[in-house]
Each structure stands twice: as structure tokens, then as C-alpha cells.
Design a protein around this motif. Sequence first.
Motif, PDB file in Angstrom:
ATOM      1  N   ASP A  87       0.845  -1.200   0.000  1.00 52.97           N
ATOM      2  CA  ASP A  87       0.000   0.000   0.000  1.00 52.97           C
ATOM      3  C   ASP A  87       0.875   1.243   0.000  1.00 52.97           C
ATOM      4  N   HIS A  88       0.303   2.342  -0.429  1.00 47.87           N
ATOM      5  CA  HIS A  88       1.113   3.566  -0.443  1.00 47.87           C
ATOM      6  C   HIS A  88       0.232   4.808  -0.433  1.00 47.87           C
ATOM      7  N   GLU A  89      -0.722   4.828   0.517  1.00 52.92           N
ATOM      8  CA  GLU A  89      -1.553   6.034   0.698  1.00 52.92           C
ATOM      9  C   GLU A  89      -2.355   6.324  -0.560  1.00 52.92           C
ATOM     10  N   ASP A 107      17.717  17.837 -19.346  1.00 52.65           N
ATOM     11  CA  ASP A 107      17.375  18.728 -20.470  1.00 52.65           C
ATOM     12  C   ASP A 107      15.862  18.959 -20.523  1.00 52.65           C
ATOM     13  N   LYS A 108      15.425  20.181 -20.229  1.00 53.45           N
ATOM     14  CA  LYS A 108      13.992  20.498 -20.174  1.00 53.45           C
ATOM     15  C   LYS A 108      13.319  20.195 -21.506  1.00 53.45           C
ATOM     16  N   ASN A 109      14.076  20.245 -22.603  1.00 50.49           N
ATOM     17  CA  ASN A 109      13.440  20.007 -23.913  1.00 50.49           C
ATOM     18  C   ASN A 109      13.405  18.528 -24.280  1.00 50.49           C
ATOM     19  N   PHE A 118      12.800  12.707 -21.870  1.00 52.02           N
ATOM     20  CA  PHE A 118      13.375  11.573 -21.134  1.00 52.02           C
ATOM     21  C   PHE A 118      13.461  11.885 -19.641  1.00 52.02           C
ATOM     22  N   ARG A 119      13.027  10.958 -18.834  1.00 55.45           N
ATOM     23  CA  ARG A 119      13.222  11.051 -17.389  1.00 55.45           C
ATOM     24  C   ARG A 119      13.907   9.790 -16.902  1.00 55.45           C
ATOM     25  N   LEU A 120      14.666   9.906 -15.813  1.00 55.71           N
ATOM     26  CA  LEU A 120      15.298   8.721 -15.233  1.00 55.71           C
ATOM     27  C   LEU A 120      14.195   7.882 -14.597  1.00 55.71           C
ATOM     28  N   MET A 121      13.905   6.746 -15.185  1.00 52.77           N
ATOM     29  CA  MET A 121      12.833   5.907 -14.650  1.00 52.77           C
ATOM     30  C   MET A 121      13.294   5.284 -13.338  1.00 52.77           C
ATOM     31  N   GLY A 122      12.392   5.259 -12.359  1.00 56.43           N
ATOM     32  CA  GLY A 122      12.775   4.764 -11.038  1.00 56.43           C
ATOM     33  C   GLY A 122      13.342   5.857 -10.152  1.00 56.43           C
ATOM     34  N   PHE A 123      13.321   7.103 -10.695  1.00 60.50           N
ATOM     35  CA  PHE A 123      13.807   8.250  -9.895  1.00 60.50           C
ATOM     36  C   PHE A 123      12.682   9.252  -9.706  1.00 60.50           C
ATOM     37  N   GLY A 124      12.670   9.914  -8.589  1.00 61.02           N
ATOM     38  CA  GLY A 124      11.684  10.960  -8.327  1.00 61.02           C
ATOM     39  C   GLY A 124      10.395  10.383  -7.775  1.00 61.02           C
ATOM     40  N   HIS A 125       9.609  11.259  -7.165  1.00 64.24           N
ATOM     41  CA  HIS A 125       8.346  10.781  -6.564  1.00 64.24           C
ATOM     42  C   HIS A 125       7.468  11.982  -6.270  1.00 64.24           C
ATOM     43  N   ARG A 126       6.144  11.775  -6.373  1.00 59.84           N
ATOM     44  CA  ARG A 126       5.209  12.850  -6.086  1.00 59.84           C
ATOM     45  C   ARG A 126       5.294  13.265  -4.617  1.00 59.84           C
ATOM     46  N   VAL A 127       5.621  12.311  -3.742  1.00 58.54           N
ATOM     47  CA  VAL A 127       5.575  12.611  -2.300  1.00 58.54           C
ATOM     48  C   VAL A 127       6.974  12.574  -1.674  1.00 58.54           C
ATOM     49  N   TYR A 128       7.740  11.519  -1.976  1.00 60.29           N
ATOM     50  CA  TYR A 128       9.067  11.429  -1.339  1.00 60.29           C
ATOM     51  C   TYR A 128       9.993  12.509  -1.896  1.00 60.29           C
ATOM     52  N   LYS A 129      10.473  13.358  -1.052  1.00 60.20           N
ATOM     53  CA  LYS A 129      11.531  14.317  -1.417  1.00 60.20           C
ATOM     54  C   LYS A 129      12.777  13.927  -0.634  1.00 60.20           C
ATOM     55  N   ASN A 130      12.854  12.652  -0.310  1.00 61.32           N
ATOM     56  CA  ASN A 130      13.991  12.047   0.356  1.00 61.32           C
ATOM     57  C   ASN A 130      14.044  10.628  -0.204  1.00 61.32           C
ATOM     58  N   PRO A 173      11.982   4.886   1.431  1.00 67.46           N
ATOM     59  CA  PRO A 173      12.466   3.841   2.352  1.00 67.46           C
ATOM     60  C   PRO A 173      12.378   2.440   1.758  1.00 67.46           C
ATOM     61  N   ARG A 174      11.438   2.275   0.822  1.00 67.03           N
ATOM     62  CA  ARG A 174      11.277   0.952   0.195  1.00 67.03           C
ATOM     63  C   ARG A 174      12.464   0.648  -0.733  1.00 67.03           C
ATOM     64  N   ALA A 175      13.027   1.718  -1.321  1.00 65.65           N
ATOM     65  CA  ALA A 175      14.142   1.517  -2.274  1.00 65.65           C
ATOM     66  C   ALA A 175      15.363   0.972  -1.535  1.00 65.65           C
ATOM     67  N   ALA A 190       0.789  -7.436  -5.431  1.00 61.47           N
ATOM     68  CA  ALA A 190       1.023  -6.938  -4.060  1.00 61.47           C
ATOM     69  C   ALA A 190       0.051  -5.819  -3.703  1.00 61.47           C
ATOM     70  N   ARG A 191      -0.195  -4.902  -4.643  1.00 61.24           N
ATOM     71  CA  ARG A 191      -1.000  -3.716  -4.342  1.00 61.24           C
ATOM     72  C   ARG A 191      -2.486  -4.021  -4.224  1.00 61.24           C
ATOM     73  N   THR A 192      -2.896  -5.208  -4.662  1.00 60.32           N
ATOM     74  CA  THR A 192      -4.316  -5.586  -4.570  1.00 60.32           C
ATOM     75  C   THR A 192      -4.827  -5.429  -3.141  1.00 60.32           C
TER      76      THR A 192
HETATM   77  C1  SDX Z   1       5.318   4.912  -8.119  1.00 63.99           C
HETATM   78  O1  SDX Z   1       2.296   7.954  -5.728  1.00 63.99           O
HETATM   79  C2  SDX Z   1       2.840   6.891  -5.317  1.00 63.99           C
HETATM   80  O2  SDX Z   1       2.904   6.629  -4.124  1.00 63.99           O
HETATM   81  C3  SDX Z   1       3.404   5.971  -6.397  1.00 63.99           C
HETATM   82  C4  SDX Z   1       4.176   4.770  -5.911  1.00 63.99           C
HETATM   83  C5  SDX Z   1       3.292   3.801  -5.176  1.00 63.99           C
HETATM   84  O3  SDX Z   1       3.829   3.010  -4.372  1.00 63.99           O
HETATM   85  O4  SDX Z   1       2.081   3.771  -5.481  1.00 63.99           O
HETATM   86  O5  SDX Z   1       5.245   5.177  -5.049  1.00 63.99           O
HETATM   87  C6  SDX Z   1       4.761   4.002  -7.076  1.00 63.99           C
HETATM   88  O6  SDX Z   1       4.605   5.246  -9.036  1.00 63.99           O
HETATM   89  C7  SDX Z   1       6.713   5.458  -7.955  1.00 63.99           C
HETATM   90  C8  SDX Z   1       7.091   6.465  -9.095  1.00 63.99           C
HETATM   91  C9  SDX Z   1       7.484   5.625 -10.312  1.00 63.99           C
HETATM   92  N1  SDX Z   1       7.669   6.493 -11.496  1.00 63.99           N
HETATM   93  C10 SDX Z   1       8.910   6.690 -11.989  1.00 63.99           C
HETATM   94  O7  SDX Z   1       9.944   6.287 -11.457  1.00 63.99           O
HETATM   95  C11 SDX Z   1       8.908   7.441 -13.307  1.00 63.99           C
HETATM   96  C12 SDX Z   1      10.050   8.471 -13.317  1.00 63.99           C
HETATM   97  N2  SDX Z   1       9.702   9.509 -12.349  1.00 63.99           N
HETATM   98  C13 SDX Z   1       8.878  10.475 -12.767  1.00 63.99           C
HETATM   99  O8  SDX Z   1       8.272  10.532 -13.967  1.00 63.99           O
HETATM  100  C14 SDX Z   1       8.467  11.513 -11.736  1.00 63.99           C
HETATM  101  O9  SDX Z   1       9.432  11.632 -10.788  1.00 63.99           O
HETATM  102  C15 SDX Z   1       7.138  11.267 -11.090  1.00 63.99           C
HETATM  103  C16 SDX Z   1       6.051  11.037 -12.099  1.00 63.99           C
HETATM  104  C17 SDX Z   1       7.216  10.077 -10.177  1.00 63.99           C
HETATM  105  C18 SDX Z   1       6.829  12.500 -10.305  1.00 63.99           C
HETATM  106  O10 SDX Z   1       6.801  13.550 -11.281  1.00 63.99           O
HETATM  107  P1  SDX Z   1       6.586  15.024 -10.819  1.00 63.99           P
HETATM  108  O11 SDX Z   1       5.322  15.125 -10.068  1.00 63.99           O
HETATM  109  O12 SDX Z   1       6.790  15.961 -11.967  1.00 63.99           O
HETATM  110  O13 SDX Z   1       7.770  15.192  -9.809  1.00 63.99           O
HETATM  111  P2  SDX Z   1       8.216  16.509  -9.187  1.00 63.99           P
HETATM  112  O14 SDX Z   1       7.100  17.515  -9.158  1.00 63.99           O
HETATM  113  O15 SDX Z   1       8.868  16.162  -7.885  1.00 63.99           O
HETATM  114  O16 SDX Z   1       9.334  17.036 -10.218  1.00 63.99           O
HETATM  115  C19 SDX Z   1      10.179  18.049  -9.793  1.00 63.99           C
HETATM  116  C20 SDX Z   1      11.077  18.343 -10.963  1.00 63.99           C
HETATM  117  C21 SDX Z   1      10.326  18.573 -12.254  1.00 63.99           C
HETATM  118  O17 SDX Z   1      11.110  19.511 -12.992  1.00 63.99           O
HETATM  119  P3  SDX Z   1      10.608  21.053 -13.011  1.00 63.99           P
HETATM  120  O18 SDX Z   1       9.219  21.052 -13.604  1.00 63.99           O
HETATM  121  O19 SDX Z   1      10.643  21.509 -11.572  1.00 63.99           O
HETATM  122  O20 SDX Z   1      11.631  21.744 -13.901  1.00 63.99           O
HETATM  123  O21 SDX Z   1      11.950  17.217 -11.206  1.00 63.99           O
HETATM  124  C22 SDX Z   1      11.736  16.758 -12.537  1.00 63.99           C
HETATM  125  C23 SDX Z   1      10.381  17.253 -12.992  1.00 63.99           C
HETATM  126  O22 SDX Z   1      10.395  17.423 -14.392  1.00 63.99           O
HETATM  127  N3  SDX Z   1      11.758  15.308 -12.475  1.00 63.99           N
HETATM  128  C24 SDX Z   1      12.637  14.539 -13.103  1.00 63.99           C
HETATM  129  C25 SDX Z   1      12.309  13.235 -12.739  1.00 63.99           C
HETATM  130  N4  SDX Z   1      11.263  13.247 -11.925  1.00 63.99           N
HETATM  131  C26 SDX Z   1      10.914  14.531 -11.757  1.00 63.99           C
HETATM  132  N5  SDX Z   1      13.645  14.831 -13.945  1.00 63.99           N
HETATM  133  C27 SDX Z   1      14.343  13.781 -14.414  1.00 63.99           C
HETATM  134  N6  SDX Z   1      14.097  12.468 -14.100  1.00 63.99           N
HETATM  135  C28 SDX Z   1      13.079  12.178 -13.283  1.00 63.99           C
HETATM  136  N7  SDX Z   1      12.836  10.893 -12.967  1.00 63.99           N
END
Ligand code: SDX
Length: 393
Positions: A193-195, A258-260, A263-275, A278-280, A352-354
Motif C-alpha cells: 500500500d502507499h496512501e 534537459d527540459k526540452n 526523457f526522465r530517469l525511470m525509477g527516480f523521483g516521486h510525487r511525495v518522497y523528497k527524500n 524507504p522501500r528503495a 502486491a498492491r491488490t
Molecule cells: C510509483 O504515488 C505513489 O505513491 C506511487 C508509488 C506507489 O507506491 O504507489 O510510489 C509508485 O509510481 C513510484 C514512481 C514511479 N515512477 C517513476 O519512477 C517514473 C520516473 N519519475 C517520474 O516521472 C516523476 O518523478 C514522477 C512522475 C514520479 C513525479 O513527477 P513530478 O510530479 O513531476 O515530480 P516533481 O514535481 O517532484 O518534479 C520536480 C522536478 C520537475 O522539474 P521542473 O518542472 O521543476 O523543472 O523534477 C523533474 C520534474 O520534471 N523530475 C525529473 C524526474 N522526476 C521529476 N527529472 C528527471 N528524471 C526524473 N525521474
Amino acid sequence: QTGMFTYDPGFTSTASCESQITYIDGDKGVLLYRGYPIEQLAEHGDFLETCYLLLEGELPTAAQKADFDYRITRHTMVHEQMARFFQGFRRDAHPMAVMVASIGAMSAFYHDSTDISDPHQRMIASMRMIAKVPTLAAMAYKYTIGQPFVYPLNSLDYTSNFLRMCFAVPAEEYKVNPVLSRALDRIFILHADHEQNASTSTVRLAGSSGANPFACIAAGTACLWGPAHGGANEAALKMLEEIGSVDNIPKYIAKAKDKNDPFRLMGFGHRVYKNYDPRAKIMQKTTHEVLNELGIKDDPLLDVAVELERIALSDEYFIEKKLYPNIDFYSGITLKAMGFPTSMFTVLFAVARTVGWIAQWKEMIEDPSQKIGRPRQLYTGSAQRDYPPIGRR
Ligand code: SDX
């Protein structure tokens, strides 16, 4: 202000809800299921214990756990006609497409647990989904590789049963590797689960209309499939394979910054975690355990992942935007080593998420104050205008 409409700048739609199930502190990298830290649950418990906790709110006693395990194993088989249902798919269907369809189709096979107003039917539907989704997942996998379905063997624990249904073949004895089974069980705990993530919010919104639980979980499964959400584990592994070697990492870091470039690093970043998620951290430890158990000394993908993480975490772009590895960054390496194809990674996430989806759906349905979800909008379209005859357009 356009035409006769004036926007109320104070209008904000904070789509949030109250829940007692999962707590996340994104800044501190904290994740609690019913108050218990994910690290302790993953270390000491098993997945069905976490299922009980998420559903009931408390950890089970030994007797409650034995009863819960027994009830789940009594529901692991699916209606035999579902096997024919699978025949309708092309062999190269993505297993997630099969999962969305077959979970939804459960409402066509289990009519006696679709009345959401009946607590007993709600409980049976919950048990059925926790028990049968792994069976459907294994069937989806077997179907796409052209192997016969393997029936559940209830003498095995939940995750060992799942591994056997995926990897056993009638022609040979199959022995579950307890280290791999324990590792996968822990991975299920991490994903349980994840809120109010996108797929859980989808389940809640679907459930708020009174749709049956199978249809709601099918909706959540569809949402999870997206590469920005649960599909990220499949996308992250494909990204690591595309990077190929540590020498190519700087090129991909530059693309990610590159803003243009979309491509994003898959597996990086999160809507909530800014740290750090912990699962990683637990996932990374599990990856090493699995690779050691399988005698995989140096996995080039792991080398790329570890170096990519090191470089990214020392780069001011990722530091400033607080982008850390999330649960999907390492999970694909582990699942691939266990023998799963990338197309099954999000299916495993859905297995798992079911329980999280069901626990959140149940909490919403049992809240007497809940109403149908109805997000509002900030209208930015045309003001009212009269219909012109076609000759004057
Ligand atoms: C899951 O919500 C949950 O709890 C989900 C989850 C769960 O258990 O249910 O945790 C599971 O979905 C994990 C996330 C898996 N997705 C990825 O790994 C895909 C790659 N990551 C992203 O696409 C992105 O980080 C998101 C979608 C997860 C979040 O995107 P946001 O909301 O745009 O993130 P942000 O607002 O924190 O971004 C801040 C900045 C932005 O740039 P600016 O607009 O400020 O210039 O960071 C950039 C984003 O463009 N950014 C990235 C990036 N993620 C965010 N840049 C490069 N690579 C990335 N991965």
C-alpha cells in the motif's frame, strides 16, 4: 476573466481524503502501515501478515494469522471457465492487459460477492482477490509463454505457491527456493500500500459510485500500468539495459536534465518522497541477497544502477529537485534475476498492491459519510456563444 465568466481564484480542488491505513512523511522518507514502520514489517513479518494488518488495522495473533492464512488458501483456485476466458487473448498480449480484463471478469464469475452493502460479501470479495490475483497473474504469464497453467498447491505458503504456479512445468519436479520466496514475499510487503497514489485514488473514485469491488480493482490495475506509476519498474529496467554500461551514464543524466528532452530517469523521483524512498533501500538490500543466492557475482545492470544513483545523487539538478531512487529503481533487476520477464514486473506490483487497493476501498465503503467522488474543474474554455449556420463558420 473571459466573456461572462469570472474565475474565482480562491477555487482550489484539493482532492484529498482521510485514512487510517498508511502514513508517508515524504521529507523524512518515512512509511508506516497502520503505524508500523515498513522496515520492521519487511524484516519480521510475511506478506499475509501485512495483508491482515492493512485490512483489520492490527497485527494478527498467532491464531488469527493461522485462520487468515487458511481462509486465503481456500480461495486460491479460480473458476475453471476463466481458463477458457484466457484463450481469447493473443499469445503476445501484455500480461497487464490480461490482468485488467481477468480481474474485471471476476465480477462475471463471482456474483455472490458483488453486493457492496453486505459486509459478508465484502469480506469474501476481499479474500477472493487477495487469493486469486496471484493465480490469475501466473496464468497470464503461462499463457503468454505457451505453457500449461499450474494449479495452486495449498500446502505451500502464499508466495511459494505463486512462484510454483509461474515456474513449475508438468514435465519436471519443481522445488521452491526459500531464499527467493522470502525475497519476493518481502517485495510484496514493500508494494502492498502507499496512501493515495494514482491507482488507489482510481479505486476509491470507482468505488464511490458503488461499482462492484472486482471492477474497482480492475480500474486500479489499469491505472497502475502507466510508466509514471507502476509501469516504472518495467521502464526502469529497459532504461538500464539501454544505458548498457557506466560509460554511457553521463549522456543519460544530461538527457534527464534537459527540459526540452521528455526523457526522465525511470525509477527516480516521486510525487511525495523528497527524500530516499524507504522501500528503495530495502529493495536494494534484497537485490543483493537474490543475486548472491543465485550466484550472480557482477550483474552489469546492477553496476549501472549503483553508479547511476551515485552520480545522480551528487548532481545539483537532482539534489535541488530532491529526486531520489524510488521503489521501482532496483526492483526490476531483482525480478529479472528471479526469472520474470520485464512484462511481468508491473503484474507483480499489482499482485502486491491488490491488498492496499482493497483495504482503501473497504475503508471508503464503510465510511457512512462517503459520497460519490466528483472532482470539479477550473473552466478555461470558451464563454457561452450562439450556434452559427455552417455557411458562416
Ligand atoms: C510509483 O504515488 C505513489 O505513491 C506511487 C508509488 C506507489 O507506491 O504507489 O510510489 C509508485 O509510481 C513510484 C514512481 C514511479 N515512477 C517513476 O519512477 C517514473 C520516473 N519519475 C517520474 O516521472 C516523476 O518523478 C514522477 C512522475 C514520479 C513525479 O513527477 P513530478 O510530479 O513531476 O515530480 P516533481 O514535481 O517532484 O518534479 C520536480 C522536478 C520537475 O522539474 P521542473 O518542472 O521543476 O523543472 O523534477 C523533474 C520534474 O520534471 N523530475 C525529473 C524526474 N522526476 C521529476 N527529472 C528527471 N528524471 C526524473 N525521474
